[in-house]
Write an enzyme that holds these catalytic residues in place. Structure first.
Site, PDB file in Angstrom:
ATOM      1  CD1 TRP A 261      17.831  42.316 -21.738  1.00  0.00           C
ATOM      2  CD2 TRP A 261      16.832  43.889 -20.490  1.00  0.00           C
ATOM      3  NE1 TRP A 261      18.218  42.111 -20.435  1.00  0.00           N
ATOM      4  CE2 TRP A 261      17.616  43.063 -19.647  1.00  0.00           C
ATOM      5  CE3 TRP A 261      16.118  44.929 -19.930  1.00  0.00           C
ATOM      6  CZ2 TRP A 261      17.705  43.275 -18.269  1.00  0.00           C
ATOM      7  CZ3 TRP A 261      16.195  45.139 -18.566  1.00  0.00           C
ATOM      8  CH2 TRP A 261      16.978  44.320 -17.754  1.00  0.00           C
ATOM      9  CG  HIS A 262      13.168  47.169 -20.454  1.00  0.00           C
ATOM     10  ND1 HIS A 262      14.188  47.611 -21.266  1.00  0.00           N
ATOM     11  CD2 HIS A 262      13.418  47.698 -19.233  1.00  0.00           C
ATOM     12  CE1 HIS A 262      15.012  48.373 -20.563  1.00  0.00           C
ATOM     13  NE2 HIS A 262      14.564  48.442 -19.327  1.00  0.00           N
ATOM     14  N   GLY A 263      10.752  43.402 -22.002  1.00  0.00           N
ATOM     15  CA  GLY A 263       9.538  42.611 -21.887  1.00  0.00           C
ATOM     16  C   GLY A 263       9.077  42.026 -23.206  1.00  0.00           C
TER      17      GLY A 263
ATOM     18  CG  PHE B  40      11.200  43.941 -16.946  1.00  0.00           C
ATOM     19  CD1 PHE B  40       9.991  43.665 -17.564  1.00  0.00           C
ATOM     20  CD2 PHE B  40      11.318  45.118 -16.234  1.00  0.00           C
ATOM     21  CE1 PHE B  40       8.923  44.546 -17.477  1.00  0.00           C
ATOM     22  CE2 PHE B  40      10.261  46.017 -16.143  1.00  0.00           C
ATOM     23  CZ  PHE B  40       9.083  45.730 -16.769  1.00  0.00           C
TER      24      PHE B  40
END
Length: 450
Positions: free
Chosen positions: A302-304, A450
């Protein structure tokens, strides 16, 4: 915007919020505001359809599936298309053209919020919005649009329809906003200079590596929690109570506790919509391990759109699973509190190492340098960094826990003299912040990407 919001009649306040929120978003993403509007229309329609067929679970499930597929497809295309095509090309050697798709600001945040709407309606935990303006006010509300907190629909529904603005809320909101501004400008942005400089070195010495990763460890906390403070403060100014997102994570005494205190709204979202539906910890140890592994790899991704984020998520999955299986009861509970804190803080710092370096090999090289295995010819600016940033690092460490906040609150409540000293201190910090803003270049929030 605040002036216009307070001047319009109550029945037009949500419309005012929607218009200004879309203008705010379009200011940074003129084209992708159309994507935001499309998301609002799709999720609004799906929510109504789910509500209409709520007693016919087959049809309701069809619409909730349509809603989830559309949202995840948009997120997947805009965020992960380049990474997936690039990985496939690297494995197959086909020489494919890798798409360069610009990432819409805040899409990871508002996608999760939009999915929570239809899911909460499907679960009968909230009612569908009949007025599209009210729904748009929930999804596009600009303070938390770019980088959270991630607000579940069930938690904000009542406030969208019925809230009251008060002088007390406005005052508290202003103080909270200034707290976030001070965190971002005075601490995060200054530590970013050191963190970025160490990254550019490639092969740092041991002291340099530690100074760099400690700088990033505090930078990302004050940057992200600063944004959350500003968002919560702005929300209060408009009459909203947004959920807390941080609770002094660097005082934690286990990795599990760290993630109960860090980005709490993201953890809550994954718990409610992924971990518990998968079975949580109710189906035995093996299923619990599986569910934790799935959730943490997804949290990382989810972060990147880079495999280092998947590795980062897997790293935390391993630590949290080990704590659940034996580490907490057989080791951590039996050692002094200082060593529990040291373990948690070092685990977080090493985690940020893999988070901040997209090249996993380089991250391991820096990790080796941190523990005394720096290669020959390693670049050293450690002593310079210690002398230049040591005081700021100490201030950051003190302010990352509850001590500084408690001292300020005691000062503010210590009679007239205390209130005067507190006000002068805030005014002084505000002036210093303005001077930094005037002289600094563009410095976006880390989590905005993000």
């Amino acid at each position: 915007m605040l002036v216009a919001y307070y001047l319009v009649p109550r029945k037009f306040k949500n419309l005012c919020l929607v218009l200004f929120s879309l203008v705010f978003y379009a200011w940074g993403e003129p084209i992708y505001v159309l994507l935001m509007i499309f998301t609002i229309l799709v999720d609004y329609a799906c929510g109504l359809c789910v509500a209409r067929f709520i007693d016919r679970r087959g049809k309701a499930k069809l619409f909730i599936t349509i809603n989830i597929v559309i949202n995840l497809a948009l997120l997947g295309f805009f965020k992960y298309a380049g990474m997936l095509v690039g990985t496939f090309d690297a494995v197959t050697g086909l020489g494919l053209s890798i798409p360069e798709v610009a990432l819409p600001i805040g899409i990871s945040f508002y996608t999760f919020e939009s999915m929570s709407y239809a899911i909460d309606v499907y679960r009968r935990e909230a009612l569908a919005m009949r007025n599209i303006i009210d729904f748009a006010a929930y999804l596009s509300f600009f303070p938390h649009l770019v980088a959270g907190p991630i607000v579940r629909y069930e938690a904000l529904q009542a406030q969208v329809l019925n809230r009251r603005e008060t002088l007390e809320k406005f005052t508290e909101g202003t103080k909270r906003f200034l707290t976030g501004l001070f965190k971002k400008v005075l601490i995060a942005d200054n530590l970013a200079i050191l963190a970025e400089r160490v990254q550019y070195l490639g092969t740092p010495s041991t002291l340099t590596a530690w100074m760099g990763i400690l700088a990033f460890t505090f930078q990302i906390y004050f940057d992200f929690s600063g944004y959350s403070d500003m968002a919560i403060g702005l929300g209060k100014m408009f009459g909203f109570e947004l959920p807390e997102n941080f609770d002094h994570p660097y005082v934690s005494q286990s990795v599990s506790e760290f993630w109960r205190r860090w980005h709490m709204t993201l953890g809550g979202w994954f718990r409610e919509y992924v971990y518990i539906p998968l079975g949580g910890n109710r189906k035995g140890r093996l299923c619990t391990v599986r569910n934790l592994a799935i959730v943490w790899v997804l949290t990382g991704m989810w972060h990147g759109a880079s495999w280092n984020f998947a590795f980062w998520g897997a790293y935390y999955a391993v630590l949290i699973i080990l704590e659940k299986l034996f580490l907490q009861k057989k080791v951590l509970d039996k050692i002094p509190a200082f060593f529990r804190w040291l373990y948690s803080f070092l685990a977080a710092a090493i985690g940020w190492l893999f988070f901040s370096y997209t090249d996993i090999g380089q991250a391991f090289s820096v990790l080796a340098s941190m523990f005394g295995f720096a290669p020959e010819g390693a670049t050293s600016l450690g002593l310079y960094a210690l002398l230049t940033y040591g005081l700021l690092m100490l201030i950051a460490a003190l302010c990352s826990g509850p001590l500084a906040r408690n001292l300020f609150e005691k000062l503010r409540n210590a009679g007239t003299a205390g209130k005067v000293a507190w006000a002068l201190g805030v005014a002084g910090l505000f002036i210093i912040t303005l001077s930094f803003l005037v002289n600094s270049s563009y410095s976006p929030f880390l989590y905005a990407k993000f």
